[in-house]
Each structure stands twice: as structure tokens, then as C-alpha cells.
Design an enzyme around this catalytic site. Structure first.
Site, mmCIF file in Angstrom:
data_model
loop_
_atom_site.group_PDB
_atom_site.id
_atom_site.type_symbol
_atom_site.label_atom_id
_atom_site.label_comp_id
_atom_site.label_asym_id
_atom_site.label_seq_id
_atom_site.Cartn_x
_atom_site.Cartn_y
_atom_site.Cartn_z
ATOM 1 N N HIS A 148 0.889 -1.165 0.000
ATOM 2 C CA HIS A 148 0.000 0.000 0.000
ATOM 3 C C HIS A 148 0.926 1.214 0.000
ATOM 4 O O HIS A 148 1.434 1.622 1.041
ATOM 5 C CB HIS A 148 -0.875 0.012 1.259
ATOM 6 N N SER A 172 1.174 -8.459 -2.239
ATOM 7 C CA SER A 172 -0.100 -9.045 -1.820
ATOM 8 C C SER A 172 -1.267 -8.074 -1.723
ATOM 9 O O SER A 172 -2.426 -8.520 -1.681
ATOM 10 C CB SER A 172 0.084 -9.728 -0.457
ATOM 11 N N GLU A 173 -1.002 -6.761 -1.687
ATOM 12 C CA GLU A 173 -2.106 -5.813 -1.483
ATOM 13 C C GLU A 173 -1.808 -4.491 -2.184
ATOM 14 O O GLU A 173 -1.931 -3.417 -1.605
ATOM 15 C CB GLU A 173 -2.351 -5.583 0.016
ATOM 16 N N LEU A 174 -1.452 -4.558 -3.446
ATOM 17 C CA LEU A 174 -0.946 -3.380 -4.135
ATOM 18 C C LEU A 174 -2.033 -2.341 -4.410
ATOM 19 O O LEU A 174 -3.073 -2.642 -4.992
ATOM 20 C CB LEU A 174 -0.299 -3.785 -5.457
#
EC number: 3.2.1.8
Length: 396
Positions: free
Chosen positions: A275, A309-311
Site C-alpha cells: 500500500h 499481496s495488497e498493491l
């Protein structure tokens, strides 16, 4: 460094729909991984699917069942990706609201994947310091110490979720849930294990609960008939805190050195959430600042599977039309997949997962314009940059 530099693309064959490319490798990749021929589909505004950009990089999305009544959302979620993560539905607070009583809201996400021919679902997550049910704070068990009670709760929770989701199979008999974030965000930005319910209730050093979670998960996977389930540690901050990135590497290396269970290590991979924002530094420039390149390289060096994993990449939430911010987002959406391909060998790649679909779905809020689609699910300029970062020859 310019966003794109001219590179030589070796055309191996001609086809009206797709072409083969020679994926350029870097000095970080073992010679055995060089010169791998891959069948990719070059970008076209008429039919570009992210999952077709690069056969050697799985592209996922975190999705939320609360959006399933929107056909624009479900059409993109069902067609663009070859891996799916449940954004919230599998977390502790949503699966064990009262002790020992399980609800599996994540089933809807797994069934969504099944109905759209998506064969890989990534489980998120088993143990976290937050998003826990209220009862967890003061649980007791007759005849047990606090330490025994919380070990029992953790083991039971992990086993129930792994056993339940091991029942979902692909048409070829393989498991649809292929991986889990076993422990999420255990580290603070200073490289220390954060105090949480698990460190407070389970005896021993702070590391003990993390080790237990992975041991319980590996044993549960074996007992459920899924010994090759991939078990991940997942965290944020790799790209802005070298101290944290180094500490995470030390943590996962320690887990790798724990005794094997059923002949298997208790950890298989590490997730970099990513993030990030349009101002974060991308490349290692020798100035000592943390950056995306350093974070990916440090995790690659562990030898584990590496999952972005959470771009998402935040823009300027005070001015969504800020051209500098948009340019920064474009730059990063191109170079992050380029760095991933440059640094991480094919056999260590678990892929890149984008955190939800459009700006209206984003946990960053719609004004941060952090995703590839606007609030009406129109592709933004970042979409093409991300696709080409995955698809084009390495330019960094």
C-alpha cells in the site's frame, strides 16, 4: 531514471492476437531461470486482460462480497484476474464471532472464483493483532491456564478454517485455496514485534505465538490432506522502512529454521502488501532511504515465495486531477511489476495482487484514486502502465 527506456524485444513468432517474448533476466536470477520462453498477449485497448499480460506472473485481486450485486464490479473481478483474495470475509472477527462457532462468509468469494473459472484463491488471514471478535480479549477455559487457553483457541481457529477451505476443489481435483496468510502484520515500523492479544496471553517471547501459528497451520494442512498448502507471513512497510524490512527478513528466516513438520518447512512465502503512494521512492539510489527495490530484493533473498499481496498506489486526495500525482502513480504502476520481474526468479514468484477493483471499492478511499479503475470502473492511465510493466521487456 525514465519510466521507460528503449529495449530490444526479440520477436519469436507472429500471431494476430499474441506474440512470444524473451523475458529479460537480471543478475539476481540464477542462470537456470534465464531465457524462459513465455506466451504473453501484448497490450491492446480492445481486449487487454491483466491475467494475459505475463504467464510467469499471476495477477490477483482482493474482492468483497458486498460488491457482488454490481455487474460492472463482478465482470471485472471475474474476467481480469487468475487469483482471488477475500478482502475481509476470512478474518477472525468474521469467521468466529462467538467462541467455537464458525461462519464462513468467505465461501461466497471462493464460489465466485469457482463460477468464473479462477483456480487459485489466497486465504487472508488466520491470525492478526486486530480485526478480532470481542470475546477474544477475556477468554477462559475451566482447568486451563491463560497460556493453554489461548494456544487452544489459536489452534482450533486455524484448524477449522484450513479444514473447511480444503474441501473446495478445482475440476482437476487440485485445491482451490492454495495459500494462506497465516500471520498478518506482526511487526511495527521500528522492527519490533508489536504487543497484541497473542503476545499478552501466550507465554514466552513475542515470537512464540507466530511460531505456534505456523506450526498449527502446517499440521492442520497435513491433517486436511493438503501438505503442500503455501503458508505466508504478510506485512506492510517493506518499501519505506529498511529497519522493518530487515526485521521481517530475520523473522521469516527464523521460521524457516524451525523443525520440519511432516518433512515440510512451516513457512513458504512472504507477502509485501505495498500500500504505497505516488511519492514513495522506487529505486535504490545509494542514499540509505527505504524503497520498493530494496524491499523486494530483501524478501527475494530469503529464498521464500514472494507475493506483492495488497498493491495500491495513493494519489493526491486533495486534488484527484493533480498531474504530478497521476504521473507518479503511472511511474510506479509500471516500475513495480518491472522490479518484481527483474528481482524475483520465476520459481519464487507468487504473483501480484491488487487491493480491490475500482476507486470506489478501495480501502484508501475514492479521492486517493489508488486503483486501476475509477469509481465508474473505467480504466485509468495506470491500467495500461501496469499491464505494460508486466508485459514489456525489462527496461530498468
Amino acid at each position: 531514471m525514465k519510466m521507460k527506456k528503449l529495449t530490444l524485444i526479440v520477436v519469436l513468432g507472429f500471431c494476430a492476437v499474441s506474440c512470444k517474448k524473451l523475458e529479460t533476466k537480471s543478475e539476481f536470477v540464477d542462470s537456470s531461470d534465464k531465457n524462459i520462453q513465455i506466451q504473453n498477449v501484448t497490450y491492446s485497448p480492445n481486449n487487454p486482460l491483466l491475467k494475459a499480460a505475463n504467464d510467469d506472473v499471476m495477477i490477483g485481486a482482493a474482492i468483497n462480497e458486498n460488491r457482488f450485486n454490481n455487474s460492472l464490479y463482478t465482470n471485472l473481478a471475474g474476467n481480469q484476474y487468475n487469483s482471488i483474495t477475500a478482502e475481509n470475509e476470512m478474518k477472525f472477527a468474521n469467521t468466529e464471532l462467538t467462541r467455537g462457532n464458525f461462519t464462513y462468509g468467505g465461501d461466497q468469494v471462493v464460489l465466485f472464483a469457482q463460477n468464473h473459472g479462477i483456480h487459485r484463491v489466497h486465504g487472508h488471514n488466520l491470525i492478526w493483532y486486530t480485526s478480532n471478535p470481542s470475546w477474544l480479549a477475556n477468554a477462559t477455559t475451566s482447568g486451563m491456564t491463560t497460556d493453554q487457553t489461548y494456544r487452544s483457541i489459536m489452534k482450533n481457529h486455524i484448524r477449522n478454517l484450513i479444514f473447511h477451505y480444503a474441501t473446495f476443489k478445482n475440476p482437476d481435483g487440485s485445491f482451490r485455496i492454495q495459500s494462506w496468510d497465516v500471520v498478518n502484520e506482526a511487526m511495527d515500523d521500528n522492527g519490533n514485534l508489536r504487543s497484541c492479544i497473542w503476545t499478552q496471553k501466550i507465554s514466552g517471547e513475542a515470537y512464540t505465538y507466530i511460531k505456534l501459528a505456523f506450526q498449527y497451520a502446517r499440521q492442520a494442512a497435513i491433517d486436511a490432506g493438503q501438505p503442500d498448502l503455501k503458508l505466508f507471513y504478510n506485512d506492510f512497510g517493506h518499501e519505506y522502512s529498511k529497519t522493518k524490512s530487515n526485521a521481517i527478513a530475520n523473522l521469516v528466516n527464523r521460521l524457516q529454521n524451525e523443525p520440519l513438520i511432516g518433512g515440510k518447512k512451516i513457512i513458504d512465502g512472504v507477502g509485501l502488501q505495498m500500500h504505497t503512494s505516488y511519492t514513495r521512492q522506487v529505486f535504490e539510489n545509494g542514499n540509505g532511504l527505504a524503497n520498493v527495490e530494496y524491499g523486494i530484493q530483501t524478501m527475494k533473498n530469503t529464498g521464500l515465495k514472494v507475493h506483492i499481496s495488497e498493491l495500491d498506489i495513493r494519489g493526491d486526495n486533495t486534488n484527484i486531477n493533480n498531474s504530478t500525482a497521476i504521473g507518479g502513480q503511472n511511474y510506479r504502476y509500471f516500475n513495480i511489476p518491472q522490479l518484481y520481474r527483474k528481482i524475483v526468479p520465476v520459481n519464487q514468484r507468487w504473483g501480484i495482487t491488487l487491493w480491490n477493483i475500482g476507486d470506489g471499492d478501495s480501502s484508501q478511499g475514492p479521492n486517493n484514486t489508488a486503483t486501476l479503475y475509477d469509481t465508474n470502473y473505467n480504466k485509468k492511465s495506470m491500467y495500461q502502465q501496469f499491464y505494460e510493466g508486466l508485459n514489456e521487456g525489462l527496461q530498468i
